[in-house]
Design a protein around this motif. Sequence first.
Motif, PDB file in Angstrom:
ATOM      1  N   UNK A   1      48.665  67.817  60.020  1.00 25.04           N
ATOM      2  CA  UNK A   1      48.624  66.534  59.377  1.00 25.04           C
ATOM      3  C   UNK A   1      47.428  65.749  59.919  1.00 25.04           C
ATOM      4  N   UNK A   2      46.777  65.038  59.011  1.00 26.83           N
ATOM      5  CA  UNK A   2      45.615  64.253  59.393  1.00 26.83           C
ATOM      6  C   UNK A   2      46.070  62.838  59.735  1.00 26.83           C
ATOM      7  N   UNK A   3      45.799  62.456  60.965  1.00 31.04           N
ATOM      8  CA  UNK A   3      46.168  61.121  61.412  1.00 31.04           C
ATOM      9  C   UNK A   3      44.891  60.328  61.714  1.00 31.04           C
ATOM     10  N   UNK A   4      45.056  59.038  61.839  1.00 34.23           N
ATOM     11  CA  UNK A   4      43.939  58.172  62.190  1.00 34.23           C
ATOM     12  C   UNK A   4      43.396  58.551  63.566  1.00 34.23           C
ATOM     13  N   UNK A   5      44.292  58.882  64.481  1.00 39.73           N
ATOM     14  CA  UNK A   5      43.883  59.258  65.832  1.00 39.73           C
ATOM     15  C   UNK A   5      43.068  60.550  65.825  1.00 39.73           C
ATOM     16  N   UNK A   6      43.461  61.507  64.985  1.00 41.11           N
ATOM     17  CA  UNK A   6      42.735  62.771  64.879  1.00 41.11           C
ATOM     18  C   UNK A   6      41.301  62.523  64.416  1.00 41.11           C
ATOM     19  N   UNK A   7      41.142  61.732  63.373  1.00 43.21           N
ATOM     20  CA  UNK A   7      39.810  61.425  62.837  1.00 43.21           C
ATOM     21  C   UNK A   7      38.984  60.654  63.859  1.00 43.21           C
ATOM     22  N   UNK A   8      39.611  59.698  64.523  1.00 40.39           N
ATOM     23  CA  UNK A   8      38.886  58.918  65.540  1.00 40.39           C
ATOM     24  C   UNK A   8      38.394  59.808  66.671  1.00 40.39           C
ATOM     25  N   UNK A   9      39.219  60.745  67.111  1.00 34.40           N
ATOM     26  CA  UNK A   9      38.812  61.633  68.211  1.00 34.40           C
ATOM     27  C   UNK A   9      37.696  62.577  67.764  1.00 34.40           C
ATOM     28  N   UNK A  10      37.780  63.105  66.559  1.00 31.52           N
ATOM     29  CA  UNK A  10      36.714  63.969  66.030  1.00 31.52           C
ATOM     30  C   UNK A  10      35.403  63.188  65.984  1.00 31.52           C
ATOM     31  N   UNK A  11      35.460  61.951  65.504  1.00 36.54           N
ATOM     32  CA  UNK A  11      34.256  61.126  65.418  1.00 36.54           C
ATOM     33  C   UNK A  11      33.701  60.778  66.805  1.00 36.54           C
ATOM     34  N   UNK A  12      34.587  60.510  67.751  1.00 40.84           N
ATOM     35  CA  UNK A  12      34.144  60.189  69.108  1.00 40.84           C
ATOM     36  C   UNK A  12      33.420  61.390  69.722  1.00 40.84           C
ATOM     37  N   UNK A  37      41.914  69.508  61.237  1.00 38.98           N
ATOM     38  CA  UNK A  37      41.546  68.611  60.141  1.00 38.98           C
ATOM     39  C   UNK A  37      41.386  69.402  58.834  1.00 38.98           C
ATOM     40  N   UNK A  38      40.664  70.516  58.888  1.00 35.84           N
ATOM     41  CA  UNK A  38      40.453  71.332  57.691  1.00 35.84           C
ATOM     42  C   UNK A  38      41.767  71.918  57.169  1.00 35.84           C
ATOM     43  N   UNK A  39      42.649  72.294  58.065  1.00 35.08           N
ATOM     44  CA  UNK A  39      43.961  72.794  57.654  1.00 35.08           C
ATOM     45  C   UNK A  39      44.727  71.709  56.897  1.00 35.08           C
TER      46      UNK A  39
END
Length: 96
Positions: A1-12, A37-39
């Motif tokens: 599942x894509x969460x806001x925290x996942x996206x933020x960590x990838x971007x960081x 994320x891709x999954x």
Amino acid sequence: MITKELVERINALARKQRTAGLTPEEKEEQHRLRRQYLKGIRGQVINALNNIKFVEDEGSCSCGQSHRQHTHRLPRGKQGSCGCNCHQHEPKDPIH
């Protein structure tokens, strides 16, 4: 599942990679998070595709309405004002 925290960590991690570089552990974390994320994206696409409903499966005309929804009347053998030319109606039926 894509969460806001996942996206933020990838971007960081991506920002850090561009500026200071990543440690081997951070590179592994970045790779793992990107796979996660891709999954999630693939799951969303599959879910969207599985929920597609084809109008043709319900016996609709080329105009997009089901045969039961047509309300305009036609002279025999004439094409409907909707452009429907489906030939699904009995010739004796004046309602198209």
